[in-house]
Scaffold this active site. Structure first.
Site, PDB file in Angstrom:
ATOM      1  N   ASN A  92       0.875  -1.171   0.000  1.00 22.72           N
ATOM      2  CA  ASN A  92       0.000   0.000   0.000  1.00 22.72           C
ATOM      3  C   ASN A  92       0.916   1.225   0.000  1.00 22.72           C
ATOM      4  OD1 ASN A  92      -2.364  -1.526   0.141  1.00 22.72           O
ATOM      5  ND2 ASN A  92      -2.278  -1.631   2.372  1.00 22.72           N
ATOM      6  N   HIS A 105       6.646  -1.517   3.815  1.00 22.43           N
ATOM      7  CA  HIS A 105       6.338  -2.884   4.258  1.00 22.43           C
ATOM      8  C   HIS A 105       5.539  -3.592   3.180  1.00 22.43           C
ATOM      9  CE1 HIS A 105       3.140  -0.207   5.695  1.00 22.43           C
ATOM     10  NE2 HIS A 105       2.299  -1.208   5.489  1.00 22.43           N
TER      11      HIS A 105
HETATM   12  P1  5GP Z   1      -0.701  -0.326   5.916  1.00 25.03           P
HETATM   13  O1  5GP Z   1      -2.114   0.026   6.265  1.00 25.03           O
HETATM   14  O2  5GP Z   1       0.244   0.826   6.236  1.00 25.03           O
HETATM   15  O3  5GP Z   1      -0.501  -0.855   4.525  1.00 25.03           O
HETATM   16  O4  5GP Z   1      -0.291  -1.545   6.850  1.00 25.03           O
HETATM   17  C1  5GP Z   1       0.029  -1.387   8.190  1.00 25.03           C
HETATM   18  C2  5GP Z   1      -0.283  -2.691   8.861  1.00 25.03           C
HETATM   19  O5  5GP Z   1       0.340  -2.694  10.122  1.00 25.03           O
HETATM   20  C3  5GP Z   1      -1.774  -2.901   9.105  1.00 25.03           C
HETATM   21  O6  5GP Z   1      -2.213  -4.073   8.417  1.00 25.03           O
HETATM   22  C4  5GP Z   1      -1.884  -3.039  10.626  1.00 25.03           C
HETATM   23  O7  5GP Z   1      -2.806  -4.028  11.033  1.00 25.03           O
HETATM   24  C5  5GP Z   1      -0.464  -3.392  11.020  1.00 25.03           C
HETATM   25  N1  5GP Z   1      -0.104  -2.941  12.346  1.00 25.03           N
HETATM   26  C6  5GP Z   1      -0.385  -1.731  12.908  1.00 25.03           C
HETATM   27  N2  5GP Z   1       0.144  -1.654  14.145  1.00 25.03           N
HETATM   28  C7  5GP Z   1       0.766  -2.843  14.365  1.00 25.03           C
HETATM   29  C8  5GP Z   1       1.508  -3.364  15.485  1.00 25.03           C
HETATM   30  O8  5GP Z   1       1.702  -2.718  16.508  1.00 25.03           O
HETATM   31  N3  5GP Z   1       1.988  -4.627  15.354  1.00 25.03           N
HETATM   32  C9  5GP Z   1       1.798  -5.377  14.217  1.00 25.03           C
HETATM   33  N4  5GP Z   1       2.315  -6.611  14.220  1.00 25.03           N
HETATM   34  N5  5GP Z   1       1.116  -4.914  13.152  1.00 25.03           N
HETATM   35  C10 5GP Z   1       0.619  -3.659  13.229  1.00 25.03           C
END
Ligand code: 5GP
Ligand code: ZN
Length: 119
Positions: A92, A105
């Site tokens: 994303n 990520h």
């Molecule tokens: P994005 O929305 O930026 O593509 O993905 C971020 C991801 O990080 C989300 O799927 C969310 O669930 C995950 N995430 C957010 N905070 C944490 C955390 O403290 N630990 C872990 N393991 N995942 C997290």
């Protein structure tokens, strides 16, 4: 090329440093992979470069080999997790695309049928 300094407020830098706990499933010299806290599939792992870049495009620009490392780690995780039917690998990029953590990520999703196109 030297990676930018780790911002103090970056969650994934803290996970890489071991300052915030996570269920680490794989780590190597340049990447760390851990289970997403809100899994969207039976397997939902995030692969991050140890270096801090805001998104995949920045990683590709400054450390292209690091991008390959992330993708290679994803393939290894898919094999270890038995995702023989396939898996989805998603960056994303930008808030409008759902990015909420601004440390590059790769989402690795599998273990269920995955629709195309994604939402
Ligand atoms: P994005 O929305 O930026 O593509 O993905 C971020 C991801 O990080 C989300 O799927 C969310 O669930 C995950 N995430 C957010 N905070 C944490 C955390 O403290 N630990 C872990 N393991 N995942 C997290
Ligand atoms: Zn970071």
């Amino acid at each position: 090329m030297t990676a930018p300094a780790r911002p103090d407020d970056c969650l994934f830098c803290k996970i890489v440093a071991g300052d915030v706990p996570a269920e680490i499933v794989r780590a190597d010299e340049t990447t760390v992979a851990f289970r997403d806290i809100h899994p969207q599939a039976p397997t939902h792992v995030l692969v991050v470069p140890r270096s801090h870049y805001a998104d995949a495009a920045e990683l590709a620009h400054h450390e292209p080999a690091g991008l390959a490392d992330v993708l290679r780690a994803a393939a290894d995780i898919a094999e270890r997790e038995g995702l023989t039917e396939g898996y989805r690998a998603v960056f994303n990029t930008g808030a409008g695309a759902g990015q909420t953590v601004f440390h590059a990520h790769l989402h690795v999703l599998g273990g269920r049928s995955l629709q195309w196109p994604p939402g």
